[in-house]
Motif scaffolding. Structure first.
Motif, PDB file in Angstrom:
ATOM      1  N   HIS A   1      40.011 -16.763  70.492  1.00 33.52           N
ATOM      2  CA  HIS A   1      41.013 -17.298  69.629  1.00 33.52           C
ATOM      3  C   HIS A   1      40.637 -18.856  69.626  1.00 33.52           C
ATOM      4  CE1 HIS A   1      43.451 -13.740  70.666  1.00 33.52           C
ATOM      5  NE2 HIS A   1      43.183 -14.137  71.920  1.00 33.52           N
ATOM      6  N   THR A   2      39.717 -19.378  70.150  1.00 35.81           N
ATOM      7  CA  THR A   2      39.210 -20.671  69.833  1.00 35.81           C
ATOM      8  C   THR A   2      37.818 -20.719  69.911  1.00 35.81           C
ATOM      9  OG1 THR A   2      38.799 -21.292  72.109  1.00 35.81           O
ATOM     10  CG2 THR A   2      41.099 -21.351  71.147  1.00 35.81           C
ATOM     11  N   PRO A   3      37.044 -21.764  68.939  1.00 36.37           N
ATOM     12  CA  PRO A   3      35.691 -21.787  68.796  1.00 36.37           C
ATOM     13  C   PRO A   3      34.858 -21.852  70.154  1.00 36.37           C
ATOM     14  CG  PRO A   3      36.870 -23.409  67.149  1.00 36.37           C
ATOM     15  CD  PRO A   3      37.944 -22.752  68.025  1.00 36.37           C
ATOM     16  N   LEU A   4      35.544 -22.479  71.064  1.00 38.45           N
ATOM     17  CA  LEU A   4      35.043 -22.639  72.423  1.00 38.45           C
ATOM     18  C   LEU A   4      34.410 -21.270  73.164  1.00 38.45           C
ATOM     19  CD1 LEU A   4      36.975 -25.369  74.051  1.00 38.45           C
ATOM     20  CD2 LEU A   4      34.992 -25.651  73.034  1.00 38.45           C
ATOM     21  N   GLN A   5      35.271 -20.292  72.787  1.00 35.86           N
ATOM     22  CA  GLN A   5      34.989 -18.956  73.163  1.00 35.86           C
ATOM     23  C   GLN A   5      33.582 -18.338  72.723  1.00 35.86           C
ATOM     24  OE1 GLN A   5      39.025 -17.567  72.350  1.00 35.86           O
ATOM     25  NE2 GLN A   5      38.965 -16.604  74.593  1.00 35.86           N
ATOM     26  N   PHE A   6      33.180 -18.961  71.675  1.00 33.76           N
ATOM     27  CA  PHE A   6      31.843 -18.482  71.186  1.00 33.76           C
ATOM     28  C   PHE A   6      30.588 -19.070  72.163  1.00 33.76           C
ATOM     29  CE2 PHE A   6      34.204 -18.000  67.442  1.00 33.76           C
ATOM     30  CZ  PHE A   6      33.768 -17.121  66.946  1.00 33.76           C
ATOM     31  N   PHE A   7      30.593 -20.122  73.046  1.00 31.23           N
ATOM     32  CA  PHE A   7      29.566 -20.652  73.883  1.00 31.23           C
ATOM     33  C   PHE A   7      29.607 -19.704  75.023  1.00 31.23           C
ATOM     34  CE2 PHE A   7      31.398 -24.625  71.538  1.00 31.23           C
ATOM     35  CZ  PHE A   7      29.892 -24.972  71.267  1.00 31.23           C
ATOM     36  N   ALA A   8      28.303 -19.674  75.317  1.00 35.24           N
ATOM     37  CA  ALA A   8      27.802 -18.595  76.436  1.00 35.24           C
ATOM     38  C   ALA A   8      28.760 -18.951  77.779  1.00 35.24           C
ATOM     39  CB  ALA A   8      26.301 -19.095  76.886  1.00 35.24           C
ATOM     40  N   GLY A   9      29.101 -17.922  78.622  1.00 39.53           N
ATOM     41  CA  GLY A   9      29.969 -18.041  79.658  1.00 39.53           C
ATOM     42  C   GLY A   9      29.366 -17.384  80.868  1.00 39.53           C
ATOM     43  N   ASN A  10      30.123 -16.993  81.761  1.00 35.00           N
ATOM     44  CA  ASN A  10      29.680 -16.458  83.115  1.00 35.00           C
ATOM     45  C   ASN A  10      29.806 -14.864  83.109  1.00 35.00           C
ATOM     46  OD1 ASN A  10      29.063 -18.784  84.525  1.00 35.00           O
ATOM     47  ND2 ASN A  10      31.265 -19.077  84.831  1.00 35.00           N
ATOM     48  N   ARG A  11      29.878 -14.409  81.936  1.00 35.44           N
ATOM     49  CA  ARG A  11      29.816 -12.805  81.790  1.00 35.44           C
ATOM     50  C   ARG A  11      28.419 -12.382  82.364  1.00 35.44           C
ATOM     51  NH1 ARG A  11      32.488  -8.713  78.681  1.00 35.44           N
ATOM     52  NH2 ARG A  11      34.208 -10.266  78.993  1.00 35.44           N
ATOM     53  N   ARG A  12      28.318 -11.260  83.123  1.00 32.56           N
ATOM     54  CA  ARG A  12      27.127 -10.824  83.590  1.00 32.56           C
ATOM     55  C   ARG A  12      27.066  -9.383  83.040  1.00 32.56           C
ATOM     56  NH1 ARG A  12      25.045 -13.405  87.994  1.00 32.56           N
ATOM     57  NH2 ARG A  12      26.345 -14.780  89.141  1.00 32.56           N
ATOM     58  N   LEU A  13      25.884  -9.291  82.670  1.00 27.78           N
ATOM     59  CA  LEU A  13      25.337  -8.083  81.939  1.00 27.78           C
ATOM     60  C   LEU A  13      25.432  -6.782  82.947  1.00 27.78           C
ATOM     61  CD1 LEU A  13      24.329  -7.604  79.346  1.00 27.78           C
ATOM     62  CD2 LEU A  13      21.952  -7.679  79.865  1.00 27.78           C
ATOM     63  N   GLU A  14      25.670  -5.723  82.482  1.00 21.20           N
ATOM     64  CA  GLU A  14      26.069  -4.482  83.266  1.00 21.20           C
ATOM     65  C   GLU A  14      25.173  -3.379  82.593  1.00 21.20           C
ATOM     66  OE1 GLU A  14      29.954  -3.666  84.317  1.00 21.20           O
ATOM     67  OE2 GLU A  14      30.421  -5.674  85.169  1.00 21.20           O
ATOM     68  N   GLU A  15      25.019  -2.322  83.312  1.00 17.32           N
ATOM     69  CA  GLU A  15      24.265  -1.175  82.678  1.00 17.32           C
ATOM     70  C   GLU A  15      25.340  -0.680  81.645  1.00 17.32           C
ATOM     71  OE1 GLU A  15      20.999   1.398  82.451  1.00 17.32           O
ATOM     72  OE2 GLU A  15      21.296  -0.277  83.816  1.00 17.32           O
ATOM     73  N   GLY A  16      24.807  -0.236  80.585  1.00 20.72           N
ATOM     74  CA  GLY A  16      25.317   0.306  79.528  1.00 20.72           C
ATOM     75  C   GLY A  16      25.994  -0.704  78.523  1.00 20.72           C
ATOM     76  N   MET A  17      25.624  -1.989  78.936  1.00 13.43           N
ATOM     77  CA  MET A  17      26.617  -3.081  77.981  1.00 13.43           C
ATOM     78  C   MET A  17      25.525  -3.377  76.936  1.00 13.43           C
ATOM     79  SD  MET A  17      28.231  -6.266  80.296  1.00 13.43           S
ATOM     80  CE  MET A  17      29.881  -6.191  80.844  1.00 13.43           C
ATOM     81  N   PRO A  18      26.263  -3.600  75.775  1.00 15.26           N
ATOM     82  CA  PRO A  18      25.642  -4.314  74.644  1.00 15.26           C
ATOM     83  C   PRO A  18      25.403  -5.823  74.649  1.00 15.26           C
ATOM     84  CG  PRO A  18      27.816  -3.843  73.912  1.00 15.26           C
ATOM     85  CD  PRO A  18      27.809  -3.338  75.104  1.00 15.26           C
ATOM     86  N   TYR A  19      24.531  -6.394  74.143  1.00 12.52           N
ATOM     87  CA  TYR A  19      24.383  -7.770  74.011  1.00 12.52           C
ATOM     88  C   TYR A  19      23.974  -8.384  72.707  1.00 12.52           C
ATOM     89  CZ  TYR A  19      19.698  -7.044  74.987  1.00 12.52           C
ATOM     90  OH  TYR A  19      18.072  -6.606  74.768  1.00 12.52           O
TER      91      TYR A  19
ATOM     92  N   HIS B   1      32.583 -10.531  61.433  1.00 13.49           N
ATOM     93  CA  HIS B   1      32.001 -11.964  61.102  1.00 13.49           C
ATOM     94  C   HIS B   1      33.345 -12.727  60.557  1.00 13.49           C
ATOM     95  CE1 HIS B   1      31.224  -8.855  57.967  1.00 13.49           C
ATOM     96  NE2 HIS B   1      32.131  -9.709  57.287  1.00 13.49           N
ATOM     97  N   GLN B   2      34.477 -11.974  60.344  1.00  8.13           N
ATOM     98  CA  GLN B   2      35.729 -12.852  60.023  1.00  8.13           C
ATOM     99  C   GLN B   2      36.342 -13.387  61.249  1.00  8.13           C
ATOM    100  OE1 GLN B   2      38.720  -9.917  58.885  1.00  8.13           O
ATOM    101  NE2 GLN B   2      38.764  -9.051  60.850  1.00  8.13           N
ATOM    102  N   VAL B   3      35.684 -13.240  62.381  1.00  7.18           N
ATOM    103  CA  VAL B   3      36.180 -14.297  63.611  1.00  7.18           C
ATOM    104  C   VAL B   3      35.539 -15.537  63.703  1.00  7.18           C
ATOM    105  CG1 VAL B   3      36.774 -14.264  66.053  1.00  7.18           C
ATOM    106  CG2 VAL B   3      36.557 -12.003  64.671  1.00  7.18           C
ATOM    107  N   TYR B   4      34.294 -15.686  62.803  1.00  4.90           N
ATOM    108  CA  TYR B   4      33.678 -16.753  62.858  1.00  4.90           C
ATOM    109  C   TYR B   4      34.385 -18.050  62.443  1.00  4.90           C
ATOM    110  CZ  TYR B   4      29.188 -14.281  64.099  1.00  4.90           C
ATOM    111  OH  TYR B   4      28.386 -13.629  64.778  1.00  4.90           O
TER     112      TYR B   4
END
Length: 314
Positions: A85-103, A174-177
């Motif tokens: 909802h805000t541009p700040l959410q594009f910055f990297a956070g603490n989400r951890r990669l898990e098996e089966g996840m896309p990146y 890309h409409q979210v950018y």
């Protein structure tokens, strides 16, 4: 004397030499090489912040002096920008990669003023939805090039991509950018601000250069930002464009981003030796008697552009 009809402003001439294009290509290759290194390095448990730090470290070690924007990494449903909802959410956070996840890894290095802006999509382990989207992404690369070569106005090219996304049963992400952009012009950075310093994720020199381009483009009735609004209602401007069609299905998103060369009367992708192009080529070259899907896939007669085919992989 009767009034004369206004004349259309001539498009600017293509501003780069073959040597310039070679330098842009080298920078783009460097960016993708570092992204591939990080893709080989990441594993379950790594956070987005750790991935962007590693990507930056490798880019600087390879000779990058500045950034058009800071590196980004998105994991899981953040690859599809869900709940952004805000541009700040594009910055990297603490989400951890898990098996089966896309990146998705995204970086925009600058070397001697030559800028690249790339997007690299991948997955950890198995994800059949990602496989489907990754294969279908090829259609958008071909579509965009054909439309730009036909000199269609940029907002109409955007609409053609939207129509193809709908036909596939996917979402336009890309409409979210910011600005809803599918791309933006890339120039040789000429700003005089301090290298390596960024403001709100963008390099100071980038902001100086982009500001000049915005002012110049407005005076000419053009925009260096490619979106679906009135400011993009013009033929493709000669130069280099970083193009990033970004598609999603539920919690899976994927994109490529690479440089498109637009001349006064033609267009071509700057380089075809890129990870996503090599992946598509390998899939095309695979012998017909070898299965292309998952080992346990059952045969299906469903067309590739039907949403129900993706539903079956959930």
């Amino acid at each position: 004397m009767p009034p004369t009809a206004p004349t259309a402003k001539a498009a600017p001439a293509f501003p780069y030499t073959d040597r310039d294009l070679a330098r842009f290509r080298e920078t783009q290759q460097l960016a993708y090489h570092c992204a591939e290194q990080v893709a080989a390095w990441i594993e379950p448990g790594v956070t987005e912040r750790q991935a962007t730090a590693e990507l930056r470290r490798r880019l600087v070690a390879a000779g990058v002096q500045d950034f058009f924007h800071v590196p980004f990494a998105w994991f899981g449903d953040r690859t599809a920008f869900r709940h952004f909802h805000t541009p700040l959410q594009f910055f990297a956070g603490n989400r951890r990669l898990e098996e089966g996840m896309p990146y998705v890894l995204d970086c925009a290095p600058v070397v001697d003023g030559y800028t690249a802006d790339i997007g690299y999509g991948g997955k950890i382990g198995e994800n059949r939805v990602w496989d489907r989207l990754a294969a279908d992404l090829k259609v958008y690369r071909e579509l965009i090039l054909a439309e730009v070569r036909a000199r269609r106005p940029l907002d109409e090219v955007y609409a053609a991509v939207d129509a193809q996304i709908a036909a596939h049963g996917y979402d336009n992400r890309h409409q979210v950018y910011p600005g809803r952009v599918i791309g933006h012009q890339v120039t040789r950075t000429t700003g005089r601000g301090p290298a390596g310093v960024n403001v709100l994720g963008f390099g100071v020199r980038t902001l100086q250069t982009l500001g000049r381009e915005l002012i110049s483009g407005r005076l000419q009735g053009r925009s260096p930002l490619w979106a679906d609004g009135r400011s993009s209602r013009h033929a493709p401007t000669p130069g280099l464009w970083a193009v990033e069609p970004h598609i999603g299905f539920r919690g899976v998103g994927i994109k490529f981003e690479e440089l498109l060369v637009v001349t006064e009367d033609d267009a071509h992708w700057l380089d075809d030796d890129l990870p996503h192009v090599r992946r598509w080529t390998a899939a095309t070259d695979q012998p017909a008697d070898e299965p292309t899907g998952e080992p346990n896939d059952e045969p299906t007669d469903e067309p590739t552009d039907e949403p129900t085919a993706l539903e079956a992989t959930r």
